[in-house]
Scaffold this motif. Structure first.
Motif, short mmCIF file in Angstrom:
data_model
loop_
_atom_site.label_atom_id
_atom_site.label_comp_id
_atom_site.label_asym_id
_atom_site.label_seq_id
_atom_site.Cartn_x
_atom_site.Cartn_y
_atom_site.Cartn_z
N PHE A 125 0.60 -1.12 0.02
CA PHE A 125 0.01 -0.02 -0.01
C PHE A 125 0.77 1.34 -0.04
O PHE A 125 0.55 2.54 -0.52
CB PHE A 125 -0.99 -0.11 1.30
CG PHE A 125 -2.29 -0.65 0.96
CD1 PHE A 125 -3.41 0.15 0.19
CD2 PHE A 125 -2.54 -1.95 1.48
CE1 PHE A 125 -4.55 -0.43 0.12
CE2 PHE A 125 -3.69 -2.33 1.07
CZ PHE A 125 -4.84 -1.70 0.39
N ALA A 126 1.86 1.35 0.76
CA ALA A 126 2.72 2.47 0.84
C ALA A 126 3.40 2.67 -0.44
O ALA A 126 3.49 3.87 -1.06
CB ALA A 126 3.84 2.15 2.06
N GLY A 127 3.81 1.61 -1.09
CA GLY A 127 4.53 1.66 -2.39
C GLY A 127 3.28 2.26 -3.37
O GLY A 127 3.88 3.01 -4.29
N VAL A 128 2.42 1.79 -3.30
CA VAL A 128 1.41 2.20 -4.55
C VAL A 128 1.09 3.70 -4.25
O VAL A 128 0.83 4.43 -5.12
CB VAL A 128 0.18 1.31 -4.63
CG1 VAL A 128 -1.08 1.95 -5.35
CG2 VAL A 128 0.42 -0.09 -4.84
N ILE A 129 0.77 4.01 -3.06
CA ILE A 129 0.50 5.41 -2.68
C ILE A 129 1.77 6.23 -3.42
O ILE A 129 1.51 7.44 -3.54
CB ILE A 129 0.64 5.50 -1.36
CG1 ILE A 129 -0.84 4.92 -0.57
CG2 ILE A 129 0.34 7.03 -0.61
CD1 ILE A 129 -0.94 4.95 0.99
N ALA A 130 2.87 5.77 -3.05
CA ALA A 130 4.10 6.62 -3.54
C ALA A 130 4.29 6.73 -4.89
O ALA A 130 4.30 7.91 -5.57
CB ALA A 130 5.20 6.13 -2.68
N VAL A 131 4.21 5.60 -5.51
CA VAL A 131 4.39 5.49 -7.10
C VAL A 131 3.35 6.22 -7.94
O VAL A 131 3.83 6.86 -8.71
CB VAL A 131 4.25 3.97 -7.41
CG1 VAL A 131 4.49 3.82 -8.83
CG2 VAL A 131 5.78 3.22 -6.89
N PHE A 132 2.14 6.25 -7.35
CA PHE A 132 1.02 6.86 -8.22
C PHE A 132 0.49 8.14 -7.77
O PHE A 132 -0.47 8.87 -7.96
CB PHE A 132 -0.15 5.93 -8.13
CG PHE A 132 -0.08 4.67 -8.80
CD1 PHE A 132 -0.14 4.62 -10.19
CD2 PHE A 132 0.39 3.59 -8.32
CE1 PHE A 132 -0.02 3.46 -11.16
CE2 PHE A 132 0.62 2.43 -9.21
CZ PHE A 132 0.58 2.37 -10.48
N GLY A 133 1.52 8.75 -6.69
CA GLY A 133 1.48 10.12 -6.44
C GLY A 133 0.05 10.30 -5.47
O GLY A 133 -0.58 11.18 -5.25
N ILE A 134 -0.57 9.21 -4.66
CA ILE A 134 -1.80 9.33 -4.04
C ILE A 134 -1.33 10.18 -2.91
O ILE A 134 -2.27 10.79 -2.17
CB ILE A 134 -2.20 7.86 -3.74
CG1 ILE A 134 -2.64 7.15 -5.01
CG2 ILE A 134 -3.39 8.14 -2.55
CD1 ILE A 134 -3.03 5.84 -4.77
N GLY A 135 0.01 10.02 -2.38
CA GLY A 135 0.24 10.69 -1.12
C GLY A 135 1.87 10.84 -0.94
O GLY A 135 2.64 10.05 -2.10
N ASP A 136 2.38 11.41 -0.17
CA ASP A 136 3.80 11.55 0.19
C ASP A 136 4.54 10.21 0.57
O ASP A 136 3.76 9.60 1.57
CB ASP A 136 4.08 12.45 1.24
CG ASP A 136 5.76 12.74 1.37
OD1 ASP A 136 6.20 11.82 2.22
OD2 ASP A 136 6.12 13.28 0.43
N GLY A 137 5.32 9.76 -0.14
CA GLY A 137 6.10 8.34 -0.14
C GLY A 137 6.42 8.27 1.43
O GLY A 137 6.57 6.85 2.06
N VAL A 138 7.30 8.94 1.97
CA VAL A 138 7.84 9.14 3.34
C VAL A 138 7.01 8.94 4.31
O VAL A 138 6.91 8.23 5.14
CB VAL A 138 8.73 10.15 3.50
CG1 VAL A 138 9.36 10.21 4.87
CG2 VAL A 138 9.76 10.13 2.27
N ARG A 139 5.80 9.73 4.10
CA ARG A 139 4.56 9.84 5.10
C ARG A 139 3.53 8.43 5.04
O ARG A 139 3.42 8.13 6.18
CB ARG A 139 3.93 10.93 4.94
CG ARG A 139 4.61 12.28 5.14
CD ARG A 139 3.28 13.59 5.25
NE ARG A 139 2.64 13.42 6.31
CZ ARG A 139 1.97 14.45 7.04
NH1 ARG A 139 2.14 15.84 6.14
NH2 ARG A 139 1.25 14.48 8.02
N ALA A 140 3.86 7.74 4.04
CA ALA A 140 3.04 6.59 3.62
C ALA A 140 3.49 5.34 4.45
O ALA A 140 3.04 4.56 4.74
CB ALA A 140 3.13 6.37 2.16
#
Length: 290
Positions: A157-172
């Motif tokens: 989930f954290a990876g998908v959030i970061a890769v697709f710009g859903i949220g900040d990768g570090v915060r994810a």
């Protein structure tokens, strides 16, 4: 000299070693690290389905987030305009809750049939109890193995959030400790009840149908909890998923909460885990010492 006599060679996985077995040292190690031996046993057993586990763990976050984002998310954002939901695009609002819902479902499943089976179908708990490993180590070790099970989907989930710009990768990445805390809270809660069940009459499936699914629907997963009528909001207030989802939203995009609510959410999950852990240990001791 017989291989079973003191001082003779002792069999190991790699062959034979000479000398006496220090039973006191073995027992002492089990007393100190028994919880890890239990966790390692279950983690090794997971290797038999690691391919499907990895496929589901990585694929589900992608399908959930992309499917909802390209479908329901576009519809919601079009109707809400620039405000979105909670001040962010719908998919950003939804992502932390979906991650936590996946953790709740996984922890529930592992602690339903896994715990019941450990007593009834393949009674490994009784075998473990025949060693210096104690009941509390079995309980804790089992939950540690469940944590290993939920790490992959959380990371995905954290990876998908970061890769697709859903949220900040570090915060994810902050979703991982929140999800692990939720896993422990849900895991011990389910375990504390399942450990009391001695026969399977279909009641084990009730957890998924009448607990996990309703909590997913009424815990502010797909929409803010405040949009529900007041007489339904109490379901979210007592739901570990709602508390974890709210923490996830704070972590991912800085959702605004009333003062002190972050502490309330954390304390709720910690208290639920602590109380149900104690109940689980008591039930395990009672059943294993019969």
């Amino acid at each position: 000299m017989s291989a079973l006599e003191p001082g003779s060679a002792a069999p190991t996985r790699s062959g034979w070693v000479s000398g006496d077995v220090d039973h006191a040292a073995v027992a002492g190690s089990a007393r100190a690290w028994g919880w890890w031996y239990v966790a390692e046993h279950r983690i090794r057993a997971m290797r038999s389905y690691v391919a499907s586990w990895a496929l589901i763990g990585i694929g589900s976050p992608f399908l959930y987030l992309m499917g909802l984002g390209l479908g329901l998310g576009l519809l919601v954002d079009a109707n809400q305009g620039s405000e979105g939901v909670d001040g962010v695009p719908y998919l950003t609002f939804l992502a932390p809750a979906l991650a936590m819902a996946t953790v709740m479902q996984t922890a529930s499943q592992e602690n339903t049939y896994g715990v019941f089976g450990g007593f009834k179908w393949f009674p490994m708990f009784f075998a473990m109890n025949g060693t210096p490993i104690s009941a509390w180590q079995i309980v804790v070790g089992f939950q540690v193995s469940v944590l290993a099970r939920v790490v992959l989907p959380l990371a995905a989930f954290a990876g998908v959030i970061a890769v697709f710009g859903i949220g900040d990768g570090v915060r994810a990445l902050l979703l991982l400790p929140i999800g692990l805390l939720l896993s422990v809270a849900v895991g011990f809660a389910v375990m504390s009840w399942v450990a009391t069940q001695t026969e399977d009459r279909g009641q084990l499936s009730f957890i998924e149908r009448f607990v996990v699914v309703p909590l997913t629907l009424f815990s502010g997963t797909y929409f803010p909890l405040e949009t529900l009528p007041l007489y339904l909001q109490w379901i979210g207030w007592i739901s570990p998923l709602w508390h974890a989802a709210e923490l996830g939203r704070v972590a991912l995009y800085g959702a605004e909460l009333a003062p002190g609510m972050v502490l309330v959410h954390v304390l709720f999950l910690v208290a639920l885990a602590a109380v149900t852990c104690a109940l689980s240990i008591r039930t395990f001791r009672r059943r294993l010492d019969r």
